[in-house]
Design an enzyme around this catalytic site. Structure first.
Site, short mmCIF file in Angstrom:
data_model
loop_
_atom_site.label_atom_id
_atom_site.label_comp_id
_atom_site.label_asym_id
_atom_site.label_seq_id
_atom_site.Cartn_x
_atom_site.Cartn_y
_atom_site.Cartn_z
CB SER A 151 -0.95 -0.01 1.20
OG SER A 151 -0.24 -0.24 2.39
N GLY A 199 4.52 0.52 0.70
CA GLY A 199 5.84 -0.08 0.44
C GLY A 199 6.07 -0.29 -1.06
CG ASP A 234 -4.37 -6.50 4.40
OD1 ASP A 234 -4.35 -6.38 5.64
OD2 ASP A 234 -4.59 -5.57 3.62
CG LEU A 276 8.70 -3.24 11.20
CD1 LEU A 276 9.92 -2.95 10.32
CD2 LEU A 276 8.83 -2.47 12.50
CE1 TYR A 315 0.49 4.98 13.03
CE2 TYR A 315 0.92 6.11 15.10
CZ TYR A 315 1.37 5.36 14.02
OH TYR A 315 2.70 5.00 13.95
CE LYS A 359 1.64 1.80 15.03
NZ LYS A 359 2.37 0.70 14.42
CG PHE A 376 -0.15 20.84 8.06
CD1 PHE A 376 -0.64 21.49 6.94
CD2 PHE A 376 0.29 19.53 7.92
CE1 PHE A 376 -0.71 20.86 5.70
CE2 PHE A 376 0.23 18.89 6.69
CZ PHE A 376 -0.26 19.56 5.58
NE ARG A 423 -1.25 16.44 8.61
CZ ARG A 423 -0.22 15.67 8.25
NH1 ARG A 423 0.58 15.15 9.18
NH2 ARG A 423 0.01 15.42 7.00
N GLY A 456 -5.97 16.68 15.94
CA GLY A 456 -5.33 15.60 16.71
C GLY A 456 -3.81 15.67 16.67
P1 NAD Z 1 5.80 2.68 5.73
O1 NAD Z 1 4.44 3.13 5.28
O2 NAD Z 1 6.95 3.00 4.86
O3 NAD Z 1 5.81 1.12 6.04
C1 NAD Z 1 4.66 0.39 6.36
C2 NAD Z 1 4.66 -0.85 5.49
O4 NAD Z 1 3.54 -1.67 5.84
C3 NAD Z 1 4.50 -0.53 3.99
O5 NAD Z 1 5.39 -1.31 3.25
C4 NAD Z 1 3.05 -0.90 3.69
O6 NAD Z 1 2.87 -1.28 2.33
C5 NAD Z 1 2.85 -2.05 4.66
N1 NAD Z 1 1.45 -2.25 5.05
C6 NAD Z 1 0.57 -1.31 5.47
N2 NAD Z 1 -0.62 -1.89 5.76
C7 NAD Z 1 -0.46 -3.22 5.55
C8 NAD Z 1 -1.32 -4.33 5.66
N3 NAD Z 1 -2.59 -4.18 6.06
N4 NAD Z 1 -0.84 -5.56 5.36
C9 NAD Z 1 0.44 -5.72 4.93
N5 NAD Z 1 1.30 -4.69 4.78
C10 NAD Z 1 0.85 -3.46 5.10
O7 NAD Z 1 5.99 3.31 7.19
P2 NAD Z 1 7.23 3.24 8.19
O8 NAD Z 1 7.53 4.65 8.56
O9 NAD Z 1 8.30 2.37 7.67
O10 NAD Z 1 6.53 2.57 9.46
C11 NAD Z 1 6.82 1.24 9.87
C12 NAD Z 1 6.16 1.01 11.22
O11 NAD Z 1 6.71 1.87 12.19
C13 NAD Z 1 4.65 1.27 11.25
O12 NAD Z 1 4.05 0.32 12.10
C14 NAD Z 1 4.53 2.64 11.86
O13 NAD Z 1 3.29 2.85 12.49
C15 NAD Z 1 5.67 2.58 12.85
N6 NAD Z 1 6.17 3.89 13.25
C16 NAD Z 1 6.79 4.68 12.34
C17 NAD Z 1 7.29 5.92 12.74
C18 NAD Z 1 7.99 6.85 11.79
O14 NAD Z 1 8.35 7.95 12.24
N7 NAD Z 1 8.20 6.49 10.55
C19 NAD Z 1 7.15 6.32 14.08
C20 NAD Z 1 6.45 5.48 14.96
C21 NAD Z 1 6.00 4.24 14.56
C1 UD1 Z 2 4.96 10.42 12.90
C2 UD1 Z 2 4.77 9.16 12.09
C3 UD1 Z 2 3.91 8.19 12.86
C4 UD1 Z 2 4.54 8.00 14.23
C5 UD1 Z 2 4.75 9.32 14.97
C6 UD1 Z 2 5.54 9.10 16.27
C7 UD1 Z 2 4.76 9.17 9.64
C8 UD1 Z 2 4.01 9.51 8.41
N1 UD1 Z 2 4.13 9.46 10.81
O1 UD1 Z 2 3.69 11.07 13.10
O2 UD1 Z 2 3.87 6.94 12.18
O3 UD1 Z 2 3.78 7.12 15.00
O4 UD1 Z 2 5.53 10.16 14.15
O5 UD1 Z 2 5.90 10.30 16.84
O6 UD1 Z 2 5.85 8.69 9.59
N2 UD1 Z 2 3.55 18.62 8.84
C9 UD1 Z 2 3.57 19.83 8.17
N3 UD1 Z 2 3.59 19.82 6.81
C10 UD1 Z 2 3.57 18.66 6.08
C11 UD1 Z 2 3.55 17.42 6.78
C12 UD1 Z 2 3.54 17.44 8.16
O7 UD1 Z 2 3.58 20.90 8.79
O8 UD1 Z 2 3.59 18.72 4.83
C13 UD1 Z 2 3.57 18.65 10.32
C14 UD1 Z 2 2.45 17.84 10.98
O9 UD1 Z 2 1.27 18.59 11.14
C15 UD1 Z 2 3.11 17.51 12.33
C16 UD1 Z 2 4.60 17.37 11.99
O10 UD1 Z 2 4.78 18.01 10.72
O11 UD1 Z 2 2.96 18.60 13.24
C17 UD1 Z 2 5.02 15.92 11.86
O12 UD1 Z 2 4.10 15.26 11.01
P1 UD1 Z 2 4.36 13.75 10.47
O13 UD1 Z 2 5.68 13.65 9.84
O14 UD1 Z 2 3.14 13.38 9.68
O15 UD1 Z 2 4.52 12.94 11.82
P2 UD1 Z 2 3.65 12.68 13.12
O16 UD1 Z 2 2.22 13.06 12.96
O17 UD1 Z 2 4.45 13.21 14.25
#
Ligand code: NAD
Ligand code: UD1
Length: 309
Positions: A37, A39, A57, A77, A146, A150, A207, A273, A275
């Site tokens: 979705s 990835g 899925d 993940l 979300y 979690k 935002f 945004r 929340g």
């Molecule tokens: P990402 O979107 O790049 O990775 C998520 C992956 O899961 C993707 O490859 C997507 O295709 C796959 N996926 C989504 N829904 C699925 C489903 N129903 N079945 C099978 N595959 C599915 O995001 P990421 O940043 O790599 O996040 C990885 C994990 O870490 C997530 O659980 C996310 O909530 C968590 N997380 C990420 C951050 C961050 O800052 N990136 C922070 C906190 C937690």
């Molecule tokens: C991110 C992660 C989430 C994780 C959380 C943990 C992603 C997409 N989200 O959420 O999985 O659980 O950290 O802390 O990886 N913003 C802008 N302009 C933009 C995009 C974002 O101003 O174009 C702002 C948002 O309103 C927010 C901040 O940037 O205040 C961070 O946003 P985002 O990167 O989406 O992360 P989180 O919501 O913190």
């Protein structure tokens, strides 16, 4: 456990693909389960014979039962990673972010697979970290679907640990950034969007007032922690924050990007945004106590690598 089989759900995504690379490099066999979705196949070393890819899925219970067979450990993940996407579609998100975890727990119990590393989030604390570094015992205040999913997933992992001997290692990631974080959707991580737009000279939209803060953590610093948790002789219960105990506002982030590039495109502001968490900073003392941390990649260096400088 060097050539053992590890299941990585969400392994084609940003964090999952870096973990998959590291596990393959360490000699493991890796089974990636992903619905693609967000990835990408291009994130994966598809020609590596030790890599197996299952497209499907995590909400599909029968598939999850097949996916865990023969595995030594699981890194879970797969999830809709965007907080905003969960606000827009709570029911759809719940299938991936909660039902997926429950299916995995049941599948692991049936197959006798015990170790699971789970990607929880700083989002579980809501705004309870306002002005302080949040410790793991800070009261939880999930503000979005979300965050609710979690936290509920954490509770289920805890139940399966007490009842069925599962070995969950739960991490609450703060804001992870680095290469392969997909910038293409408005739901993408802020650093991926800002750096992509800055490189293209396109206007950047903040935002709110840009004074909200995050604790940014470079993906290459995260992967060794996940590998340690997958292979440790035992896990200690309780979730662990992953952050640096550092607050960076979006305005500071933009200034840092501007410094690396020498200039910035126009920056506009729109409404905050719903929340959205205002301030998020990790107390990382438990992380430092339980895991071996390499020196952290400074934000400026991580940005420079992303921006190709
Ligand atoms: P990402 O979107 O790049 O990775 C998520 C992956 O899961 C993707 O490859 C997507 O295709 C796959 N996926 C989504 N829904 C699925 C489903 N129903 N079945 C099978 N595959 C599915 O995001 P990421 O940043 O790599 O996040 C990885 C994990 O870490 C997530 O659980 C996310 O909530 C968590 N997380 C990420 C951050 C961050 O800052 N990136 C922070 C906190 C937690
Ligand atoms: C991110 C992660 C989430 C994780 C959380 C943990 C992603 C997409 N989200 O959420 O999985 O659980 O950290 O802390 O990886 N913003 C802008 N302009 C933009 C995009 C974002 O101003 O174009 C702002 C948002 O309103 C927010 C901040 O940037 O205040 C961070 O946003 P985002 O990167 O989406 O992360 P989180 O919501 O913190």
């Amino acid at each position: 456990m060097s050539d053992s089989l590890i299941l990585v759900t969400g392994g084609a995504g940003f964090i999952g693909s870096h973990l998959t690379d590291a596990l393959l490099a360490a000699g493991h066999r890796v089974r990636v389960l992903d619905n693609f979705s967000t990835g990408q196949r291009s994130n994966l070393a598809l020609d590596n014979p030790r890599l197996e890819v299952l497209q499907g899925d995590v909400a599909d219970a029968a598939l999850m039962r097949r996916a865990v067979v023969g595995c030594q450990a699981v890194a879970h993940l797969a999830a809709v990673a965007s907080v905003q996407a969960s606000v827009d579609d709570p029911v759809g998100t719940h299938q991936s972010n909660f039902i997926g975890t429950l299916n995995l727990c049941e599948a692991m119990r049936e197959a006798g697979v015990r170790r699971v590393v789970y990607a929880s989030s700083a989002a579980v604390y809501g705004n309870n970290g306002e002005g302080v570094a949040v410790g793991e015992d800070t009261p939880k205040a999930p503000l979005t679907p979300y965050a609710v999913d979690k936290l509920a997933s954490e509770f289920y992992l805890d139940f399966f640990q007490r009842q069925h001997g599962l070995e969950p290692a739960i991490f609450r990631f703060f804001n992870i950034f680095g290469p392969r974080q997909d910038p293409s959707s408005p739901y993408s991580g802020v650093i991926s969007i800002f750096t992509e737009r800055a490189l293209a000279g396109k206007p950047i939209c903040v935002f709110g007032d840009g004074e909200q803060t995050r604790d940014f953590f470079y993906v290459a610093d995260l992967v060794p922690l996940l590998v340690q948790a997958l292979s440790a002789a035992k896990v200690t219960s309780g979730a662990v924050n992953v952050g640096h105990n550092q607050s960076i506002s979006l305005n500071q982030l933009l200034a840092a990007i501007g410094e690396v590039l020498g200039s910035l495109p126009a920056v506009t502001h729109t409404a905050a945004r719903a929340g959205d968490i205002r301030h998020s900073r990790a107390d990382n003392s438990l992380l430092c106590q339980r895991f071996q941390l390499a020196p952290a990649t400074p934000l400026q260096d991580g940005l420079a690598r992303l921006l190709g400088r």
